[in-house]
Write a protein that holds these residues in place. Structure first.
Motif, short mmCIF file in Angstrom:
data_model
loop_
_atom_site.label_atom_id
_atom_site.label_comp_id
_atom_site.label_asym_id
_atom_site.label_seq_id
_atom_site.Cartn_x
_atom_site.Cartn_y
_atom_site.Cartn_z
N TRP A 1 0.85 -1.19 0.00
CA TRP A 1 0.00 0.00 0.00
C TRP A 1 0.88 1.23 0.00
CZ3 TRP A 1 -2.97 2.04 4.88
CH2 TRP A 1 -3.81 3.10 4.51
N PRO B 1 -6.97 7.27 -1.75
CA PRO B 1 -7.57 6.77 -3.00
C PRO B 1 -7.24 5.31 -3.29
CG PRO B 1 -6.71 8.98 -3.35
CD PRO B 1 -6.25 8.55 -1.98
N GLU B 2 -6.01 4.89 -3.01
CA GLU B 2 -5.69 3.48 -3.25
C GLU B 2 -6.45 2.58 -2.29
OE1 GLU B 2 -1.96 0.46 -4.06
OE2 GLU B 2 -1.64 2.12 -2.67
N ASP C 1 -9.37 3.19 -1.06
CA ASP C 1 -10.75 3.18 -1.57
C ASP C 1 -10.89 2.18 -2.71
OD1 ASP C 1 -13.41 3.93 -1.82
OD2 ASP C 1 -12.96 5.61 -3.15
N ARG C 2 -9.88 2.14 -3.60
CA ARG C 2 -9.94 1.22 -4.74
C ARG C 2 -9.90 -0.25 -4.31
NH1 ARG C 2 -6.42 5.09 -6.97
NH2 ARG C 2 -4.58 3.80 -6.54
N HIS C 3 -9.32 -0.51 -3.14
CA HIS C 3 -9.23 -1.89 -2.65
C HIS C 3 -10.21 -2.14 -1.51
CE1 HIS C 3 -5.71 -3.15 -4.98
NE2 HIS C 3 -5.31 -1.90 -4.86
N HIS D 1 -14.72 0.37 -3.25
CA HIS D 1 -14.91 0.25 -4.69
C HIS D 1 -14.03 -0.84 -5.29
CE1 HIS D 1 -16.36 4.40 -3.85
NE2 HIS D 1 -17.28 4.03 -4.72
N ALA D 2 -13.76 -1.88 -4.52
CA ALA D 2 -12.88 -2.95 -4.98
C ALA D 2 -13.65 -4.02 -5.74
CB ALA D 2 -12.17 -3.60 -3.79
N GLY E 1 -9.63 -7.95 -5.88
CA GLY E 1 -8.67 -6.94 -5.43
C GLY E 1 -8.93 -6.39 -4.05
N TRP F 1 -8.96 -5.75 -0.11
CA TRP F 1 -8.08 -5.91 1.04
C TRP F 1 -8.90 -6.22 2.28
CZ3 TRP F 1 -4.68 -0.90 0.23
CH2 TRP F 1 -3.81 -1.12 -0.86
N LEU G 1 -13.36 4.79 5.16
CA LEU G 1 -12.69 3.73 4.42
C LEU G 1 -12.29 2.56 5.30
CD1 LEU G 1 -10.42 5.95 2.14
CD2 LEU G 1 -12.68 4.99 1.64
#
Length: 321
Positions: free
Chosen positions: A56, A61-62, A64-66, A69-70, A74, A76, A94
């Motif tokens: 990480w 934002p990263e 959030d992507r995992h 909104h994963a 992907g 976590w 988050l």
């Protein structure tokens, strides 16, 4: 870039096969070996649930992507990061808010490790411990310096190098004059700075001789050097003490969330924490005959001021400040 906690036998003779792994993400990649041995492999053996490491960059934002909104592949499960990052992620929704405690009333994360950012250097160059003031003295001590590419700890170090006592640093940084003073001090050193972003990078630039001295998380540089790399010394004086905490990633399906909570509960058991602490030194020894002055990183200060100081820091890095 995943480091896998190896599949091992579980109760009843079953083995870990084709079971989706829980992903534990962190920028603290230097901790992986100890975490596998103390936490993840024993958990896999006891429960049959595999665990893998994810990398990480510490950005929301990263996460959030995992998380929220994963895609399923992907997602976590847990993250480990410094408290200021965990708190910001928690406030942003988050991370899952956990049961509060006296030390953590809002439930933003669970304590994982206390460590320090110190001045680190090659003892073959100098036996006497340099201070932050020496760090800026490129006339007496010519060479590159390593600093974190982040305002956190870097601005505090700049003020201490400029003569501000550790106990007055945050009072200074809370004012425009103090912030300007910190950036002026950084500007004096700008041509000599090699930036690092992760503890492993800080350790690498020191071990490879790319810098004469560097700020560095002490637990990343106190490991024995590999063949061909330099031994590193650290000074406890004017170190910045900070905590890393665990967080449960929001957005997981109910079953997965239960497994993530189970893993976290396993990690924070006192016996496992004691075993981890015994094999992982996270604080330097004080210099003989000189009591160390330590500055605890103020998490609440950074919760309030990280966004504007980060924007100012980015502008300064581009040479516009």
């Amino acid at each position: 870039m995943l480091s896998v906690a190896q599949a091992v036998p579980v109760r009843g003779g079953a083995r870990l096969r084709h079971k989706p792994a829980l992903v534990v993400a962190s920028a603290q990649s230097h901790l992986e070996q100890a975490q596998d041995a103390v936490f993840f492999q024993p958990f896999a053996q006891e429960t049959g649930q595999p665990v893998v490491h994810g990398i990480w960059d510490g950005s929301l934002p990263e996460l959030d992507r995992h998380g929220l909104h994963a895609a399923p592949a992907g997602a976590w499960s847990l993250v480990l990061a410094e408290d200021s990052t965990i708190r910001a992620a928690c406030v942003a929704g988050l991370l899952v808010r956990l049961a509060g405690s006296a030390a953590n009333p809002d439930g933003c994360g669970v304590p994982g490790l206390t460590t320090q950012v110190v001045v680190a250097w090659d003892p073959a160059w100098r036996q006497e411990a340099p201070r932050w003031g020496d760090f800026w003295d490129v006339v007496r001590f010519p060479g590159k310096r390593g600093l974190r590419r982040d305002p956190r700890t870097t601005l505090e170090i700049a003020l201490m190098a400029d003569g501000v006592p550790p106990g007055d640093v945050y009072a200074q940084l809370a004012t425009d004059a103090g912030v300007n003073r910190a950036f002026r001090k950084l500007s004096q050193l700008r041509p000599y700075i090699t930036w690092w972003s992760t503890p492993r990078q800080a350790a690498s630039i020191l071990a490879r001789g790319q810098v004469l001295m560097s700020s560095a998380p002490v637990d990343a540089v106190m490991t024995p050097p590999v063949q061909g790399q330099r031994m590193i010394s650290v000074s406890a004086d004017m170190a910045l003490s900070y905590d890393l905490s665990w967080g449960v990633v929001a957005g997981q399906a109910a079953t997965r969330l239960g497994q993530s909570r189970e893993l976290l509960h396993f990690i924070v058991q006192p016996d496992r924490q004691a075993t981890f602490a015994a094999r992982y030194a996270a604080a330097p020894r004080p210099d003989a005959g000189r009591p160390a002055r330590v500055l605890p990183v103020d998490v609440m200060f950074w919760q309030a001021h990280y966004a504007p100081l980060s924007r100012r820091f980015d502008i300064w890095l581009r040479g516009a400040g």
